[in-house]
Design a protein around this motif. Structure first.
Motif, PDB file in Angstrom:
ATOM      1  N   ILE A  46      -3.491  -1.378  10.699  1.00  0.00           N
ATOM      2  CA  ILE A  46      -3.024  -2.157   9.703  1.00  0.00           C
ATOM      3  C   ILE A  46      -1.815  -3.081   9.956  1.00  0.00           C
ATOM      4  CG2 ILE A  46      -2.425  -2.016   7.474  1.00  0.00           C
ATOM      5  CD1 ILE A  46      -3.837   0.732   7.388  1.00  0.00           C
ATOM      6  N   GLU A  58      -5.326   3.356   9.596  1.00  0.00           N
ATOM      7  CA  GLU A  58      -6.171   4.386   8.934  1.00  0.00           C
ATOM      8  C   GLU A  58      -6.990   5.258   9.874  1.00  0.00           C
ATOM      9  OE1 GLU A  58      -8.963   2.462   5.783  1.00  0.00           O
ATOM     10  OE2 GLU A  58      -9.554   4.305   5.302  1.00  0.00           O
ATOM     11  N   ALA A 115      -2.763   6.867   7.931  1.00  0.00           N
ATOM     12  CA  ALA A 115      -3.527   6.918   6.273  1.00  0.00           C
ATOM     13  C   ALA A 115      -4.664   7.743   6.661  1.00  0.00           C
ATOM     14  CB  ALA A 115      -3.902   5.438   5.641  1.00  0.00           C
ATOM     15  N   ASN A 117      -8.086   9.588   4.486  1.00  0.00           N
ATOM     16  CA  ASN A 117      -8.788   9.685   3.066  1.00  0.00           C
ATOM     17  C   ASN A 117      -8.947  10.815   2.769  1.00  0.00           C
ATOM     18  OD1 ASN A 117      -9.778   6.623   3.140  1.00  0.00           O
ATOM     19  ND2 ASN A 117     -10.352   7.238   5.244  1.00  0.00           N
ATOM     20  N   GLU A 146       0.094   8.634   4.837  1.00  0.00           N
ATOM     21  CA  GLU A 146      -0.070   8.059   3.546  1.00  0.00           C
ATOM     22  C   GLU A 146      -1.581   8.701   3.185  1.00  0.00           C
ATOM     23  OE1 GLU A 146       1.179   4.147   2.819  1.00  0.00           O
ATOM     24  OE2 GLU A 146      -0.908   3.486   2.243  1.00  0.00           O
ATOM     25  N   GLU A 148      -4.923   8.268   1.182  1.00  0.00           N
ATOM     26  CA  GLU A 148      -5.751   7.457   0.305  1.00  0.00           C
ATOM     27  C   GLU A 148      -6.859   7.981  -0.638  1.00  0.00           C
ATOM     28  OE1 GLU A 148      -7.636   4.493   2.849  1.00  0.00           O
ATOM     29  OE2 GLU A 148      -5.965   3.742   3.914  1.00  0.00           O
ATOM     30  N   SER A 176      -2.071   5.637  -1.357  1.00  0.00           N
ATOM     31  CA  SER A 176      -2.434   4.305  -1.672  1.00  0.00           C
ATOM     32  C   SER A 176      -3.975   4.747  -2.436  1.00  0.00           C
ATOM     33  CB  SER A 176      -2.851   3.656  -0.292  1.00  0.00           C
ATOM     34  OG  SER A 176      -3.806   4.282   0.521  1.00  0.00           O
ATOM     35  N   ASP A 178      -7.566   3.448  -2.990  1.00  0.00           N
ATOM     36  CA  ASP A 178      -8.437   2.967  -1.868  1.00  0.00           C
ATOM     37  C   ASP A 178      -9.409   2.024  -2.693  1.00  0.00           C
ATOM     38  OD1 ASP A 178      -9.505   2.352   0.283  1.00  0.00           O
ATOM     39  OD2 ASP A 178     -10.075   4.355   0.900  1.00  0.00           O
ATOM     40  N   LYS A 199      -5.355  -0.771  -2.229  1.00  0.00           N
ATOM     41  CA  LYS A 199      -6.135  -1.325  -1.065  1.00  0.00           C
ATOM     42  C   LYS A 199      -7.446  -1.969  -1.865  1.00  0.00           C
ATOM     43  CE  LYS A 199      -6.440   0.360   2.976  1.00  0.00           C
ATOM     44  NZ  LYS A 199      -6.837   1.275   4.121  1.00  0.00           N
ATOM     45  N   GLU A 235      -8.691  -5.205   2.658  1.00  0.00           N
ATOM     46  CA  GLU A 235      -9.475  -4.274   3.798  1.00  0.00           C
ATOM     47  C   GLU A 235     -10.597  -5.471   4.056  1.00  0.00           C
ATOM     48  OE1 GLU A 235     -10.275   0.064   2.700  1.00  0.00           O
ATOM     49  OE2 GLU A 235     -10.976  -1.005   1.075  1.00  0.00           O
ATOM     50  N   GLN A 255      -6.449  -5.487   7.122  1.00  0.00           N
ATOM     51  CA  GLN A 255      -6.807  -4.572   7.908  1.00  0.00           C
ATOM     52  C   GLN A 255      -8.290  -5.251   8.145  1.00  0.00           C
ATOM     53  OE1 GLN A 255      -7.096  -0.814   5.925  1.00  0.00           O
ATOM     54  NE2 GLN A 255      -8.480   0.268   7.714  1.00  0.00           N
TER      55      GLN A 255
END
Ligand code: C2E
Ligand code: CA
Ligand code: CA
Ligand code: CA
Length: 278
Positions: A46, A58, A115, A117, A146, A148, A176, A178, A199, A235, A255
């Motif tokens: 990113i 990510e 980041a 998920n 981070e 997501e 974040s 997402d 995002k 994204e 990204q």
């Protein structure tokens, strides 16, 4: 005329049967992915929009199936979520992300943040303990990670989830939101829970080139996010035109395939080494 109820259904049954079997096989295979070491992480960098500086990556999960080759997350993550297998898989992802950050730091590289998920089922009381272990085991500050989450995660049961997320946030973990714009978003979520980053889903980024409405929408999302002191990541940036547009719309981070595809750990190490030499 077509008689309802008399159409042959055996064809559909066979197909559905095959689908159920396929699902069961994948489900069985998923039980062993962690133990067999079939999971692998990919990292997609990113970048800051204005000067192109690398800020973090990510983490994207890959399944290297011994017979079928790579199976993409869109196939197996929803399945693993429905069976609960995502909890063990997600734990592996977090631990491996922590170990990988430590390896890069020890090699003198600057990996920024990772980041990760998170699925809804992972947002339980024991997530706090797991994250604490990942940070402690690898001697990382909370800002190294981070988390997501998609807006649908916040739909129900938000009291308990909010409590878990709130405590992690207070410890310095960043969050974040997402796929913003694709779910049942309600702006009230943004107020109720303190995200750091929003995002913008790539479905808003894709039409940016020639669609004035898409541009107006992205502009409005960025303005709203900034007024709530959130940073914005776009994204799915695939073209230079989109990149220029997003810079002009004051988007903070970019990204997408234009800047880099997701890379395996070895390629990402090379990428970081190149960043360091610049
Ligand atoms: P996501 O979180 O929205 O991740 C971004 C997806 O967009 C990734 O797909 C990425 O490879 C793809 N992508 C990135 N740049 C571009 C671009 O410029 N154009 C296009 N067309 N696509 C781009 P991927 O890796 O297949 O992952 C799909 C989804 O699977 C992710 O969507 C995420 O929801 C889920 N996922 C991946 N890894 C994990 C994980 O470790 N845990 C959980 N719970 N979900 C994961
Ligand atoms: Ca994501
Ligand atoms: Ca996304
Ligand atoms: Ca997505």
């Amino acid at each position: 005329a077509k008689k309802p109820g008399r159409t042959p259904i055996c064809f559909f049954t066979a197909e559905m049967n095959a689908q159920v079997h396929e699902r069961m096989r994948l489900e069985q295979d998923l039980n062993r992915v962690v133990a067999r070491g079939e999971l692998q992480l990919a990292f997609q960098p990113i970048f800051r929009a204005d000067d192109g500086a690398y800020v973090g990556a990510e983490v994207l999960l890959r399944w290297r199936h011994p017979e079928r080759g790579f199976i993409c997350p869109a196939t197996f993550i929803p399945l693993a979520e429905s069976t609960g297998q995502i909890v063990a898989i997600g734990e592996w992802v977090l631990r491996e992300a922590g170990r990988q950050l430590r390896r890069w730091l020890d090699a003198g590289l600057a990996p920024g943040y990772l980041a990760v998920n998170l699925s809804r089922v992972q947002l339980r009381e024991d997530l706090e303990q797991l994250i604490r272990e990942v940070l402690d085991d690898n001697d990382l500050p909370p800002q190294a990670l981070e988390l997501e989450i998609t807006e649908n995660v916040l739909l129900d049961d938000h009291q308990q989830i909010n409590a878990v997320l709130g405590r992690l946030h207070a410890q310095g973990l960043r969050f974040s939101l997402d796929d913003f714009g694709t779910g049942y978003s309600s702006l009230s979520y943004l107020r109720r829970f303190s995200f750091d980053t929003l995002k913008i889903d790539r479905s808003f980024v894709a039409p940016l080139r020639d669609d004035a409405e898409a541009a107006a929408l992205v502009r409005a999302i960025v303005a709203m996010a900034h007024s709530l002191a959130l940073k914005v990541i776009a994204e799915g940036v695939e073209t230079p035109a989109q990149q220029e547009f997003l810079k002009g719309l004051n988007c903070d981070y970019l990204q997408g395939y234009l800047l880099s595809r997701p890379l395996d750990a070895d390629h990402f190490t090379t990428f970081l080494a190149c960043c360091a030499r610049k």
